[in-house]
Design a protein around this motif. Structure first.
Motif, PDB file in Angstrom:
ATOM      1  N   ARG A 185       0.863  -1.065   0.063  1.00 55.09           N
ATOM      2  CA  ARG A 185       0.080  -0.043   0.152  1.00 55.09           C
ATOM      3  C   ARG A 185       0.999   1.254  -0.063  1.00 55.09           C
ATOM      4  N   VAL A 239      -0.652  -1.423  -4.701  1.00 52.91           N
ATOM      5  CA  VAL A 239      -1.625  -0.286  -5.037  1.00 52.91           C
ATOM      6  C   VAL A 239      -1.122   0.929  -4.489  1.00 52.91           C
ATOM      7  N   LYS A 280       2.634   2.190 -12.999  1.00 53.56           N
ATOM      8  CA  LYS A 280       1.474   1.278 -13.344  1.00 53.56           C
ATOM      9  C   LYS A 280       1.518   0.823 -14.865  1.00 53.56           C
ATOM     10  N   ASN A 294      -0.087  -2.528  -9.519  1.00 51.74           N
ATOM     11  CA  ASN A 294      -1.098  -3.076 -10.278  1.00 51.74           C
ATOM     12  C   ASN A 294      -2.311  -1.881 -10.274  1.00 51.74           C
ATOM     13  N   ARG A 295      -2.417  -1.038  -9.368  1.00 56.45           N
ATOM     14  CA  ARG A 295      -3.525  -0.165  -9.224  1.00 56.45           C
ATOM     15  C   ARG A 295      -2.970   1.195  -8.695  1.00 56.45           C
ATOM     16  N   LEU A 321      -7.227   5.437  -1.794  1.00 59.24           N
ATOM     17  CA  LEU A 321      -6.251   4.558  -1.723  1.00 59.24           C
ATOM     18  C   LEU A 321      -6.938   3.226  -1.013  1.00 59.24           C
ATOM     19  N   GLU A 379      -9.586   1.206  -2.823  1.00 53.16           N
ATOM     20  CA  GLU A 379      -8.952   0.525  -3.768  1.00 53.16           C
ATOM     21  C   GLU A 379      -8.404  -0.972  -3.419  1.00 53.16           C
ATOM     22  N   LEU A 380      -7.570  -0.514  -2.422  1.00 53.58           N
ATOM     23  CA  LEU A 380      -6.868  -1.721  -1.754  1.00 53.58           C
ATOM     24  C   LEU A 380      -7.932  -2.690  -1.185  1.00 53.58           C
ATOM     25  N   LEU A 386      -9.032  -5.203  -4.006  1.00 55.80           N
ATOM     26  CA  LEU A 386      -8.299  -6.407  -4.133  1.00 55.80           C
ATOM     27  C   LEU A 386      -8.203  -7.355  -3.141  1.00 55.80           C
TER      28      LEU A 386
END
Length: 259
Positions: A100, A120, A170, A176-177, A184, A187-188, A191
């Protein structure tokens, strides 16, 4: 220096907590990370590891003040071996490790991102292997970097020491993202939730094989893949998953199979 938090789903968050030193990898922090990774490797309840950091930087690499205090070949060999062992422990974990990245990741900090299985990043994060700017070529960071991004792109980063943005990272395959800073964690979480929905055994088998086959020639890789898939197919979770597909229904994985 390293904070650990476990949630009820089996998500383990390790947080680098030296924000005043930009989370530089001191010997003590390397030891703490190694200790936590070894403990997670023995924890059958662990499903996903998130590697996070406090402060403005994700990780600024090695602690240069500490390195300069004892300039001897023996000391440097021991230090870099210690760091390499910790990095390899990430890859050897039976569960996915997600970086992260909320801030800059330089030198061994960029190496840390590259060694994680997934990453991410905040759109404001930046990445560099900048040791060459100090006269120290980032040889160790170059090992996972060259396994993440194309060879010429990796070498350009290593030989110039220049930063790249999160979006460029990326595009090159280092992360990846990418998300806005305030998005943040969301989005994490997307996944994490996707991984948690899969059986732990299948993910563990797949992760181990993914890295092992990358070091083999193609014929040996296919041979190893066939053996791995045959063993995976005998797992209860795989047998149930295939049967569910045949019967056109969701798989009924119990908690034991998921874990």
């Amino acid at each position: 220096m390293v904070l650990r938090n476990d949630d009820e789903r089996g998500v383990v968050t390790l947080t680098l907590n030296r924000p005043h030193a930009f989370n530089a990898l001191s010997e003590a922090m390397l030891s703490e990370l190694q200790r936590e990774l070894d403990a997670i490797a023995r924890d059958e309840g662990a499903r996903v590891v998130v590697l996070a950091a406090e402060g403005k930087a994700f990780c600024a690499g090695h602690d240069l003040k500490e390195m300069r205090a004892e300039p001897s070949l023996e000391y440097y060999q021991k230090l870099f071996a210690q760091c390499s062992d910790m990095m390899l422990a990430i890859q050897r974990l039976p569960v996915p490790v997600i970086a992260r990245v909320q801030g800059i990741a330089t030198a061994a900090g960029c190496q840390l991102v590259a060694m994680c299985d997934l990453a991410v990043a905040s759109r404001t994060a930046k990445f560099a292997v900048s040791g060459v700017n100090l006269g120290l070529f980032c040889s160790s960071p170059g090992v996972p970097l060259s396994r993440n991004v194309l060879q010429k792109q990796a070498f350009e980063m290593l030989v110039t020491g220049e930063f790249i943005s999160a979006d460029e990272a990326k595009a090159r395959g280092l992360v990846n993202r990418v998300a806005q800073p305030e998005q943040l964690d969301a989005e994490l979480e997307k996944l994490v939730v996707t991984i948690l929905a899969k059986p732990r055994a299948a993910v563990a088998i797949g992760k181990e094989f993914f890295y092992r086959q990358a070091e083999l020639g193609i014929a040996a890789a296919y041979e190893a893949a066939s053996r791995t898939m045959a063993c995976n197919m005998m797992d209860n979770a795989a047998l149930e998953g295939v049967q569910a597909f045949i019967e056109k229904r969701p798989p009924r994985w119990n908690q034991r199979e998921k874990r």
